[in-house]
Motif scaffolding. Sequence first.
Motif, PDB file in Angstrom:
ATOM      1  N   ASP A  20      -4.616   2.307   5.250  1.00 22.05           N
ATOM      2  CA  ASP A  20      -3.724   1.228   5.665  1.00 22.05           C
ATOM      3  C   ASP A  20      -4.522   0.066   6.260  1.00 22.05           C
ATOM      4  OD1 ASP A  20      -1.173   0.114   5.966  1.00 22.05           O
ATOM      5  OD2 ASP A  20      -1.004   0.833   8.025  1.00 22.05           O
ATOM      6  N   GLY A 183       2.372   8.722   3.859  1.00 22.51           N
ATOM      7  CA  GLY A 183       1.923   7.344   3.998  1.00 22.51           C
ATOM      8  C   GLY A 183       2.273   6.803   5.361  1.00 22.51           C
ATOM      9  N   GLN A 185       4.712   5.227   6.333  1.00 22.07           N
ATOM     10  CA  GLN A 185       6.134   5.379   6.663  1.00 22.07           C
ATOM     11  C   GLN A 185       6.575   6.833   6.744  1.00 22.07           C
ATOM     12  OE1 GLN A 185       7.609   2.539   7.514  1.00 22.07           O
ATOM     13  NE2 GLN A 185       5.645   1.591   6.970  1.00 22.07           N
ATOM     14  N   ARG A 205       0.530  -1.248 -12.512  1.00 15.28           N
ATOM     15  CA  ARG A 205       1.086  -0.232 -11.621  1.00 15.28           C
ATOM     16  C   ARG A 205       1.380   1.042 -12.434  1.00 15.28           C
ATOM     17  NH1 ARG A 205       5.937  -2.013  -8.030  1.00 15.28           N
ATOM     18  NH2 ARG A 205       5.386   0.013  -7.121  1.00 15.28           N
ATOM     19  N   ASN A 208       4.518   5.121  -8.728  1.00 20.83           N
ATOM     20  CA  ASN A 208       5.387   4.561  -7.691  1.00 20.83           C
ATOM     21  C   ASN A 208       4.898   4.851  -6.281  1.00 20.83           C
ATOM     22  OD1 ASN A 208       7.538   3.146  -9.090  1.00 20.83           O
ATOM     23  ND2 ASN A 208       8.070   5.143  -9.964  1.00 20.83           N
ATOM     24  N   ALA A 210       3.424   3.920  -2.792  1.00 20.41           N
ATOM     25  CA  ALA A 210       3.357   2.718  -1.964  1.00 20.41           C
ATOM     26  C   ALA A 210       1.931   2.556  -1.450  1.00 20.41           C
ATOM     27  CB  ALA A 210       4.337   2.833  -0.805  1.00 20.41           C
ATOM     28  N   PRO A 211       1.560   1.367  -0.972  1.00 21.15           N
ATOM     29  CA  PRO A 211       0.209   1.166  -0.427  1.00 21.15           C
ATOM     30  C   PRO A 211      -0.123   2.184   0.654  1.00 21.15           C
ATOM     31  CG  PRO A 211       1.303  -0.943  -0.694  1.00 21.15           C
ATOM     32  CD  PRO A 211       2.338   0.109  -0.982  1.00 21.15           C
ATOM     33  N   GLU A 213      -0.365   5.318   0.503  1.00 20.42           N
ATOM     34  CA  GLU A 213       0.214   6.657   0.355  1.00 20.42           C
ATOM     35  C   GLU A 213      -0.777   7.584  -0.341  1.00 20.42           C
ATOM     36  OE1 GLU A 213       4.996   6.836   0.444  1.00 20.42           O
ATOM     37  OE2 GLU A 213       4.131   6.272  -1.494  1.00 20.42           O
TER      38      GLU A 213
END
Length: 342
Positions: A20, A183, A185, A205, A208, A210-211, A213
Amino acid sequence: MNRFDYQRATDVTQAIGLADQAASTGQVRFLAGGTNLVDLMKEDVEWPRTLIDVNRLPLRAIEELPDGGLRLGALATNAETADHPIVRARYPVLASAILSGATRQLRNAATDGGNLNQRTRCCYFYDTATPCNKRAPGTGCGARGGFARMHAILGASEQCVATNPSDMAVALAVLDARVRVSGPQGERLIPLADYHRLPGDEPWRDNNLAPAELVTAVDLPPGDFGTYYTYLKLRDRLSYAFALVSVAVVLARDDAGRCTDVRVALGGVAPKPWRVPEAEALLRGGAPDRARFGQVAARMLEGAVGLGDNDFKIELARRAVVRALEQAASGRPQSHTDKRIA
């Protein structure tokens, strides 16, 4: 190879935090077996600014779940997974798919999480002198109008016609596996069917995620899928070759011989494992026979479009689906020791 920062994580929370933090400074990648990523870096296809080594994370276990399913740790190697006694007994289609791919040396290093995230083997993706929207967005698709023998006949777009190269993912698709990711979140589960993406207007991409993760495990559902199954892989040579067409099948039959559950997935023909629930429904409740198998194949290939070089894949896939259903329904799966088609 370009310069990069190297970080080593010792737990999942640390790995996610490092990713992150690094995401704001440039491309970041998790490094496990490295059997695909390191090649891409050497070929100047990928240029991560930061590599986060996750090999010390406690994610290598393969363990039974309370509901009777099985959890594959993301760092379990392909070899460990294929050789696990529960996988061989209850989920042999997965073992067969893994054993049909790569070489023993690569399977000893490649991880289950990495296998899911490997990039396409499209020759234009690897050749930095050619246009590729997946590698360099906005440059075009070299395969359209170029050499496209290995490319997609289903699910492609004007932007990209590359295929997903994973054998393992095709087997996971028919098993209705779920991918566990963590991730910034928190943790979530992604059905395998929703994990990989069609290219649409964003071919770069692949999935699916997320950044930041990280894939931590793959969960297999409870059940015994060890009687009526097969993984049929058609390729140019019998080892160390990607599929022109592959088919994974698992089904269940009642005492009268009728199909009570049918699942079919195609590989080598689309940007993700290709399932068509409406096609599978054509067999449920009926006796397995060649005519019905042909109907399933026809429904799965509705909308298939070739690019000239790969037109043959449409008929090859149709025949492969029929043959795979025959193998599974008879309880005689394709052997990956004697690789001649049964």
